[in-house]
Scaffold this motif. Structure first.
Motif, PDB file in Angstrom:
ATOM      1  N   LEU A 108       5.746  -3.755   8.773  1.00 30.56           N
ATOM      2  CA  LEU A 108       6.624  -4.924   8.776  1.00 30.56           C
ATOM      3  C   LEU A 108       5.973  -6.071   9.546  1.00 30.56           C
ATOM      4  CD1 LEU A 108       9.528  -5.327   7.626  1.00 30.56           C
ATOM      5  CD2 LEU A 108      10.362  -4.951   9.954  1.00 30.56           C
ATOM      6  N   VAL A 109       5.389  -5.764  10.695  1.00 31.57           N
ATOM      7  CA  VAL A 109       4.736  -6.796  11.510  1.00 31.57           C
ATOM      8  C   VAL A 109       3.533  -7.369  10.777  1.00 31.57           C
ATOM      9  CG1 VAL A 109       3.448  -7.199  13.634  1.00 31.57           C
ATOM     10  CG2 VAL A 109       5.544  -5.839  13.687  1.00 31.57           C
ATOM     11  N   ILE A 110       2.704  -6.488  10.199  1.00 28.30           N
ATOM     12  CA  ILE A 110       1.491  -6.955   9.518  1.00 28.30           C
ATOM     13  C   ILE A 110       1.837  -7.813   8.310  1.00 28.30           C
ATOM     14  CG2 ILE A 110      -0.524  -6.188   8.197  1.00 28.30           C
ATOM     15  CD1 ILE A 110      -0.630  -3.737  10.025  1.00 28.30           C
ATOM     16  N   ALA A 111       2.882  -7.433   7.580  1.00 24.23           N
ATOM     17  CA  ALA A 111       3.212  -8.117   6.325  1.00 24.23           C
ATOM     18  C   ALA A 111       3.993  -9.409   6.529  1.00 24.23           C
ATOM     19  CB  ALA A 111       3.995  -7.172   5.413  1.00 24.23           C
ATOM     20  N   PHE A 112       4.857  -9.472   7.547  1.00 25.56           N
ATOM     21  CA  PHE A 112       5.785 -10.593   7.631  1.00 25.56           C
ATOM     22  C   PHE A 112       5.701 -11.403   8.909  1.00 25.56           C
ATOM     23  CE2 PHE A 112       7.910  -7.457   4.837  1.00 25.56           C
ATOM     24  CZ  PHE A 112       7.931  -8.209   3.669  1.00 25.56           C
ATOM     25  N   VAL A 113       4.941 -10.950   9.881  1.00 24.41           N
ATOM     26  CA  VAL A 113       4.797 -11.714  11.119  1.00 24.41           C
ATOM     27  C   VAL A 113       3.400 -12.328  11.133  1.00 24.41           C
ATOM     28  CG1 VAL A 113       4.808 -11.645  13.635  1.00 24.41           C
ATOM     29  CG2 VAL A 113       6.369 -10.178  12.330  1.00 24.41           C
ATOM     30  N   PRO A 114       3.305 -13.641  10.951  1.00 24.54           N
ATOM     31  CA  PRO A 114       1.982 -14.266  10.884  1.00 24.54           C
ATOM     32  C   PRO A 114       1.267 -14.215  12.227  1.00 24.54           C
ATOM     33  CG  PRO A 114       3.702 -15.939  10.896  1.00 24.54           C
ATOM     34  CD  PRO A 114       4.400 -14.627  10.795  1.00 24.54           C
ATOM     35  N   PHE A 115       0.050 -13.686  12.225  1.00 28.31           N
ATOM     36  CA  PHE A 115      -0.780 -13.687  13.426  1.00 28.31           C
ATOM     37  C   PHE A 115      -2.243 -13.637  12.980  1.00 28.31           C
ATOM     38  CE2 PHE A 115      -0.052  -9.254  12.462  1.00 28.31           C
ATOM     39  CZ  PHE A 115      -1.283  -8.640  12.675  1.00 28.31           C
ATOM     40  N   PRO A 174       1.210   2.664   1.600  1.00 24.56           N
ATOM     41  CA  PRO A 174       2.143   2.360   0.503  1.00 24.56           C
ATOM     42  C   PRO A 174       3.165   1.294   0.876  1.00 24.56           C
ATOM     43  CG  PRO A 174       2.594   4.543   1.416  1.00 24.56           C
ATOM     44  CD  PRO A 174       1.296   4.083   1.993  1.00 24.56           C
ATOM     45  N   LEU A 175       3.537   1.204   2.148  1.00 26.55           N
ATOM     46  CA  LEU A 175       4.484   0.168   2.559  1.00 26.55           C
ATOM     47  C   LEU A 175       3.867  -1.220   2.428  1.00 26.55           C
ATOM     48  CD1 LEU A 175       6.203   1.699   5.715  1.00 26.55           C
ATOM     49  CD2 LEU A 175       7.299   1.075   3.559  1.00 26.55           C
ATOM     50  N   LEU A 176       2.622  -1.374   2.834  1.00 24.54           N
ATOM     51  CA  LEU A 176       1.959  -2.669   2.710  1.00 24.54           C
ATOM     52  C   LEU A 176       1.821  -3.075   1.247  1.00 24.54           C
ATOM     53  CD1 LEU A 176      -0.825  -2.349   5.438  1.00 24.54           C
ATOM     54  CD2 LEU A 176       1.206  -3.807   5.508  1.00 24.54           C
ATOM     55  N   VAL A 230      15.967  -7.406   7.344  1.00 29.24           N
ATOM     56  CA  VAL A 230      15.203  -6.157   7.227  1.00 29.24           C
ATOM     57  C   VAL A 230      16.084  -5.042   6.665  1.00 29.24           C
ATOM     58  CG1 VAL A 230      14.033  -4.357   8.542  1.00 29.24           C
ATOM     59  CG2 VAL A 230      13.575  -6.754   9.059  1.00 29.24           C
ATOM     60  N   ARG A 231      17.307  -4.942   7.158  1.00 24.21           N
ATOM     61  CA  ARG A 231      18.196  -3.850   6.755  1.00 24.21           C
ATOM     62  C   ARG A 231      18.707  -4.019   5.337  1.00 24.21           C
ATOM     63  NH1 ARG A 231      21.496  -4.622  10.329  1.00 24.21           N
ATOM     64  NH2 ARG A 231      23.285  -5.511   9.210  1.00 24.21           N
ATOM     65  N   ARG A 232      19.034  -5.234   4.928  1.00 24.30           N
ATOM     66  CA  ARG A 232      19.686  -5.440   3.630  1.00 24.30           C
ATOM     67  C   ARG A 232      18.738  -5.824   2.502  1.00 24.30           C
ATOM     68  NH1 ARG A 232      25.198  -6.041   4.105  1.00 24.30           N
ATOM     69  NH2 ARG A 232      25.116  -5.887   1.821  1.00 24.30           N
ATOM     70  N   VAL A 233      17.569  -6.399   2.837  1.00 28.35           N
ATOM     71  CA  VAL A 233      16.655  -6.883   1.798  1.00 28.35           C
ATOM     72  C   VAL A 233      15.363  -6.072   1.757  1.00 28.35           C
ATOM     73  CG1 VAL A 233      15.374  -8.868   0.913  1.00 28.35           C
ATOM     74  CG2 VAL A 233      17.606  -9.215   2.009  1.00 28.35           C
ATOM     75  N   ILE A 234      14.703  -5.946   2.906  1.00 30.85           N
ATOM     76  CA  ILE A 234      13.381  -5.321   2.929  1.00 30.85           C
ATOM     77  C   ILE A 234      13.466  -3.803   2.824  1.00 30.85           C
ATOM     78  CG2 ILE A 234      11.287  -5.005   4.287  1.00 30.85           C
ATOM     79  CD1 ILE A 234      11.721  -7.751   5.474  1.00 30.85           C
ATOM     80  N   LEU A 235      14.353  -3.185   3.598  1.00 30.23           N
ATOM     81  CA  LEU A 235      14.422  -1.727   3.618  1.00 30.23           C
ATOM     82  C   LEU A 235      14.729  -1.120   2.253  1.00 30.23           C
ATOM     83  CD1 LEU A 235      14.248   0.858   5.224  1.00 30.23           C
ATOM     84  CD2 LEU A 235      16.639   0.572   5.890  1.00 30.23           C
ATOM     85  N   PRO A 236      15.716  -1.641   1.483  1.00 33.46           N
ATOM     86  CA  PRO A 236      15.939  -1.053   0.153  1.00 33.46           C
ATOM     87  C   PRO A 236      14.713  -1.111  -0.746  1.00 33.46           C
ATOM     88  CG  PRO A 236      17.808  -2.412   0.791  1.00 33.46           C
ATOM     89  CD  PRO A 236      16.744  -2.653   1.806  1.00 33.46           C
ATOM     90  N   GLU A 237      13.931  -2.183  -0.648  1.00 40.20           N
ATOM     91  CA  GLU A 237      12.718  -2.290  -1.454  1.00 40.20           C
ATOM     92  C   GLU A 237      11.628  -1.339  -0.961  1.00 40.20           C
ATOM     93  OE1 GLU A 237      12.315  -4.065  -4.156  1.00 40.20           O
ATOM     94  OE2 GLU A 237      14.305  -4.983  -4.072  1.00 40.20           O
ATOM     95  N   ALA A 238      11.699  -0.978   0.311  1.00 41.36           N
ATOM     96  CA  ALA A 238      10.652  -0.141   0.897  1.00 41.36           C
ATOM     97  C   ALA A 238      10.935   1.349   0.768  1.00 41.36           C
ATOM     98  CB  ALA A 238      10.477  -0.500   2.378  1.00 41.36           C
ATOM     99  N   LEU A 239      12.128   1.730   0.353  1.00 42.13           N
ATOM    100  CA  LEU A 239      12.485   3.149   0.326  1.00 42.13           C
ATOM    101  C   LEU A 239      11.559   3.997  -0.544  1.00 42.13           C
ATOM    102  CD1 LEU A 239      16.397   3.126   0.341  1.00 42.13           C
ATOM    103  CD2 LEU A 239      14.846   3.849   2.161  1.00 42.13           C
ATOM    104  N   PRO A 240      11.187   3.569  -1.760  1.00 40.95           N
ATOM    105  CA  PRO A 240      10.249   4.401  -2.529  1.00 40.95           C
ATOM    106  C   PRO A 240       8.906   4.596  -1.833  1.00 40.95           C
ATOM    107  CG  PRO A 240      11.342   2.802  -3.953  1.00 40.95           C
ATOM    108  CD  PRO A 240      11.683   2.427  -2.554  1.00 40.95           C
ATOM    109  N   ALA A 241       8.395   3.533  -1.210  1.00 35.97           N
ATOM    110  CA  ALA A 241       7.130   3.656  -0.487  1.00 35.97           C
ATOM    111  C   ALA A 241       7.282   4.544   0.739  1.00 35.97           C
ATOM    112  CB  ALA A 241       6.631   2.267  -0.067  1.00 35.97           C
ATOM    113  N   LEU A 242       8.409   4.450   1.428  1.00 34.34           N
ATOM    114  CA  LEU A 242       8.670   5.338   2.564  1.00 34.34           C
ATOM    115  C   LEU A 242       8.732   6.791   2.123  1.00 34.34           C
ATOM    116  CD1 LEU A 242      11.351   3.411   4.673  1.00 34.34           C
ATOM    117  CD2 LEU A 242       9.102   4.158   5.467  1.00 34.34           C
ATOM    118  N   ALA A 243       9.370   7.025   0.983  1.00 37.30           N
ATOM    119  CA  ALA A 243       9.459   8.396   0.465  1.00 37.30           C
ATOM    120  C   ALA A 243       8.085   8.937   0.118  1.00 37.30           C
ATOM    121  CB  ALA A 243      10.372   8.427  -0.761  1.00 37.30           C
TER     122      ALA A 243
END
Length: 272
Positions: free
Chosen positions: A79-86, A160-162, A187-200
């Motif tokens: 989540l940090v790597i993908a959405f937090v610019p640094f 897989p999450l990235l 994160v809870r309502r938008v990102i997490l549902p999209e990430a569930l297959p990759a988490l699995a």
């Protein structure tokens, strides 16, 4: 129909020769007693052993704990790597790919250099305090094995999450933010549902790998930590008990397949 059989036969034969036949030999050897003939004595002897029961319990709880920790830590880091610019975010993402090629014992050796009995942390402690030894000895405990497994397997969840995050439509995040949603809610309502297959996918891979991990347990030097893979090694190499080693190997395969199947069922019901 004949053409389909002709195309499917070579892969089936190759699979049987490379996987099923050796597995069948292991299963057959597990029923061979020392006196000869087919017998259940190897199974009864192994199941009655306190060392086997302890190894089974250690294998299961370490694999489950490592999977849970990797899912949480991998999701946060991805989540940090993908959405937090640094600066260097892309380089870190590429390093995750490289990290996947590292052997597990290499990561364990790195931890030993840092936190081993004569590692850097204990060396700095003894130099600063003048004591004979440092306080860091957890690598030879189950917690040290767990730390090494989490360190090594977390990138298997991140990869897989990235990939999933790179396909996420950022317009959804912008709309949610414009409507006043806080980062945690996004994160809870938008990102997490999209990430569930990759988490699995990542969690399933970590679970199977952790259940069958041998190098990490061996190289940490955790003598009091015995898992099913190390028990197979001990019985086959140190005790020359090949039927007993085959029994433990069969149980290890069954536990791996069973827990992975259970994990997939839970993942499906969770919507992953």
């Amino acid at each position: 129909m004949v053409r389909r059989l002709a195309w499917s036969l070579p892969p089936a034969v190759l699979l049987a020769a490379a996987f099923l036949y050796p597995l069948a030999l292991v299963v057959r050897q597990s029923f061979q007693s020392d006196t000869g003939g087919t017998s259940l004595k190897p199974y009864t002897a192994v199941f009655a052993s306190a060392a086997f029961r302890q190894a089974l319990w250690t294998t299961v709880w370490l694999a489950l704990a490592a999977t849970a920790c990797c899912l949480v830590l991998g999701f946060f880091l991805a989540l940090v790597i993908a959405f937090v610019p640094f600066p260097g975010a892309k380089a870190v993402a590429r390093f995750v790919d490289v990290f996947l090629s590292f052997p597990s014992f290499l990561i364990t050796l790195a931890l030993l250099f840092l936190y081993g009995s004569v590692g850097m942390a204990n060396g700095l402690w003894t130099e600063a305090t003048g004591e004979a030894s440092g306080p860091f000895h957890f690598l030879t405990t189950p917690w040290g094995v767990l730390l090494a497994e989490v360190t090594y397997f977390t990138p298997f969840v991140m990869r897989p999450l990235l990939a999933a995050f790179s396909q996420l439509d950022t317009a959804q995040l912008e709309v949610a933010a414009s409507l006043g949603a806080r980062p945690a809610r996004i994160v809870r309502r938008v990102i997490l549902p999209e990430a569930l297959p990759a988490l699995a996918a990542g969690g399933g891979l970590v679970l199977v790998l952790a259940l069958n991990e041998f190098g990490i347990v061996l190289f940490t030097g955790a003598k009091g930590v015995s898992t099913l893979p190390t028990l197979v090694y001990s019985k086959a190499i140190l005790e020359s008990d090949y039927p007993g080693a085959c029994v433990v190997a069969v149980v290890n395969v069954l536990v791996s397949v069973g827990l992975y199947g259970l994990y997939r069922v839970v993942s499906r019901r969770a919507g992953a």
